[in-house]
Design a protein around this motif. Sequence first.
Motif, PDB file in Angstrom:
ATOM      1  N   VAL A  23       0.836  -1.203   0.000  1.00 20.65           N
ATOM      2  CA  VAL A  23       0.000   0.000   0.000  1.00 20.65           C
ATOM      3  C   VAL A  23       0.867   1.247   0.000  1.00 20.65           C
ATOM      4  CG1 VAL A  23      -1.735   1.278   1.284  1.00 20.65           C
ATOM      5  CG2 VAL A  23      -1.882  -1.212   1.140  1.00 20.65           C
ATOM      6  N   GLN A  57      -2.008   6.452   0.579  1.00 21.96           N
ATOM      7  CA  GLN A  57      -2.851   6.112  -0.562  1.00 21.96           C
ATOM      8  C   GLN A  57      -4.051   7.041  -0.613  1.00 21.96           C
ATOM      9  OE1 GLN A  57      -5.065   2.416  -0.381  1.00 21.96           O
ATOM     10  NE2 GLN A  57      -4.479   1.936  -2.495  1.00 21.96           N
ATOM     11  N   ASN A  60      -7.856   7.133   1.384  1.00 20.34           N
ATOM     12  CA  ASN A  60      -7.870   6.085   2.403  1.00 20.34           C
ATOM     13  C   ASN A  60      -7.855   6.748   3.782  1.00 20.34           C
ATOM     14  OD1 ASN A  60      -7.390   3.853   4.113  1.00 20.34           O
ATOM     15  ND2 ASN A  60      -6.280   2.782   2.476  1.00 20.34           N
ATOM     16  N   CYS A 116     -12.511  11.986  -4.370  1.00 20.96           N
ATOM     17  CA  CYS A 116     -12.772  10.682  -3.769  1.00 20.96           C
ATOM     18  C   CYS A 116     -14.220  10.242  -3.889  1.00 20.96           C
ATOM     19  CB  CYS A 116     -12.375  10.692  -2.291  1.00 20.96           C
ATOM     20  SG  CYS A 116     -10.653  11.160  -1.976  1.00 20.96           S
TER      21      CYS A 116
END
Length: 242
Positions: A23, A57, A60, A116
């Motif tokens: 990640v 990331q 997140n 997002c």
Amino acid sequence: MSERRILALLLPLLGALSTLLPVLSTATGGPLNSTLLFDSAAHGNSLRNCSCASEIQDCNDALANLLCSCRTVPRSALPPAGLRVQGGLTVWVRDPWVLRELLNGSAVQDLRISACGSAALPPELLALFGLRRLRLHTAAPGVAHPEQTLSIASASERGRGGSISSLTFPPSSSSSSSTTPFLVSFLDVALLNGFSPLKAYSVSSPPTPTLTQHFPHLPLPHIPQDPQPSYPHQDCLLTFIY
């Protein structure tokens, strides 16, 4: 403690790290030690203000809350004249209010914006000051342009090897190669949807005292008094990002 016992204790930890490292290695966040801001429904639709020492990331929240130092900022505490950021700034956007109330009128040199949410953002212009590098990311699947980058340089900086991408600079008779212009960028928020390629056009504008005459509603940042008398006549570089 025996080596076998130590190994038995370490194996679960190594397994957890092995799931986390991919990640981090594929993260596309902003520069190290940068500021990360995102709206959070889990915190009463407030803003999370995070200082991150590693790349995170995009979008997140759980990873940001785990790896960054974060605090909650209510919308009522947002500066009305925009942010003043030294260094890199990353903003995750799920609701358009973040762009309007947080970024419009902000002064930032290195900005990354990540969309997002699942809904497309409507066309809207943001005014940004001092912008040198812009990175846009959209988390929506299947878009044509999920990741885009633009660097901004003045005409004189371009002649000295400054970074530039998709920009045009008409000559200015009043500009000086030794003077750094006042940078004003207008960003079309719809670019965050990832449907069209990132393009920009820059023009030299009149000196800063006359800027408000041409853009009376431009949220100009508060700039300290410059001891040099040449500051009031500093040229501007207007960049339209569309």
